[in-house]
Design an enzyme around this catalytic site. Structure first.
Site, PDB file in Angstrom:
ATOM      1  N   PRO A  53       0.823  -1.213   0.000  1.00  0.00           N
ATOM      2  CA  PRO A  53       0.000   0.000   0.000  1.00  0.00           C
ATOM      3  C   PRO A  53       0.857   1.263   0.000  1.00  0.00           C
ATOM      4  O   PRO A  53       0.419   2.331  -0.379  1.00  0.00           O
ATOM      5  CB  PRO A  53      -0.799  -0.092   1.307  1.00  0.00           C
ATOM      6  CG  PRO A  53      -0.582  -1.445   1.840  1.00  0.00           C
ATOM      7  CD  PRO A  53       0.664  -1.983   1.232  1.00  0.00           C
ATOM      8  N   GLU A  88       1.490  -8.228   7.487  1.00  0.00           N
ATOM      9  CA  GLU A  88       1.749  -6.786   7.389  1.00  0.00           C
ATOM     10  C   GLU A  88       2.883  -6.492   6.413  1.00  0.00           C
ATOM     11  O   GLU A  88       3.378  -5.383   6.338  1.00  0.00           O
ATOM     12  CB  GLU A  88       2.109  -6.233   8.779  1.00  0.00           C
ATOM     13  CG  GLU A  88       1.039  -6.417   9.833  1.00  0.00           C
ATOM     14  CD  GLU A  88      -0.154  -5.487   9.630  1.00  0.00           C
ATOM     15  OE1 GLU A  88      -1.272  -6.013   9.568  1.00  0.00           O
ATOM     16  OE2 GLU A  88       0.050  -4.281   9.501  1.00  0.00           O
ATOM     17  N   ARG A 118      -0.954  -7.444 -21.538  1.00  0.00           N
ATOM     18  CA  ARG A 118      -1.735  -7.007 -22.704  1.00  0.00           C
ATOM     19  C   ARG A 118      -0.934  -6.049 -23.587  1.00  0.00           C
ATOM     20  O   ARG A 118      -1.281  -5.822 -24.739  1.00  0.00           O
ATOM     21  CB  ARG A 118      -3.045  -6.366 -22.308  1.00  0.00           C
ATOM     22  CG  ARG A 118      -2.924  -5.043 -21.597  1.00  0.00           C
ATOM     23  CD  ARG A 118      -4.274  -4.557 -21.112  1.00  0.00           C
ATOM     24  NE  ARG A 118      -5.133  -4.114 -22.164  1.00  0.00           N
ATOM     25  CZ  ARG A 118      -5.074  -2.903 -22.735  1.00  0.00           C
ATOM     26  NH1 ARG A 118      -4.145  -2.042 -22.347  1.00  0.00           N
ATOM     27  NH2 ARG A 118      -5.921  -2.565 -23.692  1.00  0.00           N
ATOM     28  N   ASP A 126      -5.284   3.307 -25.746  1.00  0.00           N
ATOM     29  CA  ASP A 126      -5.733   3.250 -24.355  1.00  0.00           C
ATOM     30  C   ASP A 126      -5.762   4.644 -23.731  1.00  0.00           C
ATOM     31  O   ASP A 126      -4.969   5.512 -24.085  1.00  0.00           O
ATOM     32  CB  ASP A 126      -4.728   2.432 -23.515  1.00  0.00           C
ATOM     33  CG  ASP A 126      -4.948   0.932 -23.662  1.00  0.00           C
ATOM     34  OD1 ASP A 126      -5.968   0.543 -24.220  1.00  0.00           O
ATOM     35  OD2 ASP A 126      -4.068   0.185 -23.214  1.00  0.00           O
TER      36      ASP A 126
HETATM   37  N1  LIG Z   1      -2.323  -1.022  -3.419  1.00  0.00           N
HETATM   38  C1  LIG Z   1      -2.306  -1.956  -2.392  1.00  0.00           C
HETATM   39  C2  LIG Z   1      -1.360  -2.950  -2.169  1.00  0.00           C
HETATM   40  C3  LIG Z   1      -1.774  -3.597  -1.037  1.00  0.00           C
HETATM   41  C4  LIG Z   1      -1.079  -4.687  -0.353  1.00  0.00           C
HETATM   42  C5  LIG Z   1       0.020  -5.305  -0.964  1.00  0.00           C
HETATM   43  C6  LIG Z   1       0.722  -6.284  -0.289  1.00  0.00           C
HETATM   44  C7  LIG Z   1       0.343  -6.634   0.991  1.00  0.00           C
HETATM   45  C8  LIG Z   1       0.862  -7.521   1.950  1.00  0.00           C
HETATM   46  C9  LIG Z   1       0.066  -7.455   3.069  1.00  0.00           C
HETATM   47  N2  LIG Z   1      -0.919  -6.548   2.826  1.00  0.00           N
HETATM   48  C10 LIG Z   1      -1.938  -6.195   3.792  1.00  0.00           C
HETATM   49  C11 LIG Z   1      -1.485  -5.068   4.641  1.00  0.00           C
HETATM   50  C12 LIG Z   1      -0.287  -4.425   4.413  1.00  0.00           C
HETATM   51  C13 LIG Z   1       0.110  -3.375   5.253  1.00  0.00           C
HETATM   52  C14 LIG Z   1      -0.695  -3.015   6.297  1.00  0.00           C
HETATM   53  C15 LIG Z   1      -0.220  -1.947   7.224  1.00  0.00           C
HETATM   54  N3  LIG Z   1      -1.080  -0.812   7.113  1.00  0.00           N
HETATM   55  C16 LIG Z   1      -1.111  -0.334   5.727  1.00  0.00           C
HETATM   56  C17 LIG Z   1      -1.985   0.896   5.614  1.00  0.00           C
HETATM   57  C18 LIG Z   1      -1.549   1.971   6.571  1.00  0.00           C
HETATM   58  C19 LIG Z   1      -1.478   1.449   7.983  1.00  0.00           C
HETATM   59  C20 LIG Z   1      -0.585   0.226   8.030  1.00  0.00           C
HETATM   60  C21 LIG Z   1      -1.899  -3.667   6.528  1.00  0.00           C
HETATM   61  C22 LIG Z   1      -2.299  -4.702   5.667  1.00  0.00           C
HETATM   62  C23 LIG Z   1      -0.775  -6.025   1.568  1.00  0.00           C
HETATM   63  C24 LIG Z   1      -1.489  -5.050   0.913  1.00  0.00           C
HETATM   64  N4  LIG Z   1      -2.892  -3.034  -0.580  1.00  0.00           N
HETATM   65  N5  LIG Z   1      -3.215  -2.044  -1.428  1.00  0.00           N
END
Ligand SMILES: Nc1cc(-c2ccc3ccn(Cc4ccc(CN5CCCCC5)cc4)c3c2)n[nH]1
Length: 247
Positions: free
Chosen positions: A89, A116, A158, A173
């Site tokens: 994220p 996490e 793609r 696109d």
């Molecule tokens: N674009 C996008 C990619 C992902 C993604 C990608 C890979 C993983 C691996 C685990 N997770 C779930 C996760 C990750 C981190 C947190 C910590 N948390 C994050 C937001 C702020 C507060 C702290 C919680 C849950 C993932 C989530 N989500 N959205």
């Protein structure tokens, strides 16, 4: 293009056997290898996570299994190096521009995590010798990186030569360089010409290609203004002609 994916849920990638990407694999355009991370977790429970140093919610993925798994993938071609892509994220935004950059790479390694995320020392280890990108597919939090990998593999796949027939070229696109760059697609129609009292815009039946192109651009500008005003604001004024400015 070779693509490797390491995950504790390789079954998440069954959709990559279907449709466009599935056909590209059959035709040898894409060579996708899936790896079960737990194969490199040697304890009896095949443990891949542990509590976070410093406290805090959830669990963190242990570095050892990831290190052994990535080393195994790298050994597949010691003379080359993949671009490592870490869904998170907190990464850089995944955009059509980044998809085009990845589509030019001969080898991608995706490391979708769960919990996490992965102990930060893993990407520090590999980042010292190859490109490691932390990438976000949107400003929302998924339960893990697998769906993000599906998004990126489809968006990149793609774009590979031969994957989309000429009829479905990706050149037009949204967000692709060129006249319609950074404009959203306008409405699309097909037969019948009238459906439940709704008619197809007359201009599209006129056969007048210049006017049709103009109408489509106007509709793209209107939709962009309605749904993504910030994209309109970012448009280079040079690409807006006097007709556009009147809209
Ligand atoms: N674009 C996008 C990619 C992902 C993604 C990608 C890979 C993983 C691996 C685990 N997770 C779930 C996760 C990750 C981190 C947190 C910590 N948390 C994050 C937001 C702020 C507060 C702290 C919680 C849950 C993932 C989530 N989500 N959205």
């Amino acid at each position: 293009m070779r693509v490797d994916v390491i995950s504790i849920f390789p079954e998440y990638f069954a959709p990559l056997d279907v449709s466009l990407i599935g056909k590209a694999r059959e035709r040898g355009i894409l060579d996708i290898h899936l790896h079960q991370l737990r194969d490199w977790a040697h304890d009896v429970h095949r443990t891949v996570d542990d509590t976070p140093y410093g406290g805090g919610p959830g669990m963190v993925m242990k570095p050892e299994p990831w290190g052994e798994a990535i080393d195994t993938v790298l050994a597949a071609d010691p003379a080359a190096q993949p671009r490592i892509i870490v869904p998170t994220p907190s990464g850089v935004p995944f955009t059509q521009k980044l998809a085009m950059e990845y589509a030019a790479e001969p080898w991608l390694l995706f490391t979708p995590a769960r919990y996490e995320g992965i102990d930060s020392r893993v990407m520090a280890e590999y980042g010292s010798r190859m490109r490691v990108d932390e990438v976000s597919v949107g400003d929302y939090v998924l339960a893990g990186g697998e769906v993000a990998v599906l998004v990126m593999v489809e968006a990149v796949g793609r774009l590979l030569p031969g994957v989309l027939g000429n009829a479905n070229s990706a050149v037009d696109d949204s967000f692709a360089p060129g006249a319609m760059e950074n404009l959203l697609e306008g409405p699309v129609y097909t037969k019948p010409p009238e459906w439940r009292g709704h008619e197809v815009p007359e201009i599209l039946l006129s056969g007048h290609h210049g006017k049709i192109a103009r109408w489509r651009r106007d509709e793209a500008l209107r939709r962009t203004a309605r749904n993504r005003l910030e994209l309109l604001a970012a448009l280079d004024p040079e690409t807006l002609d006097k007709h556009d400015r009147k809209l």
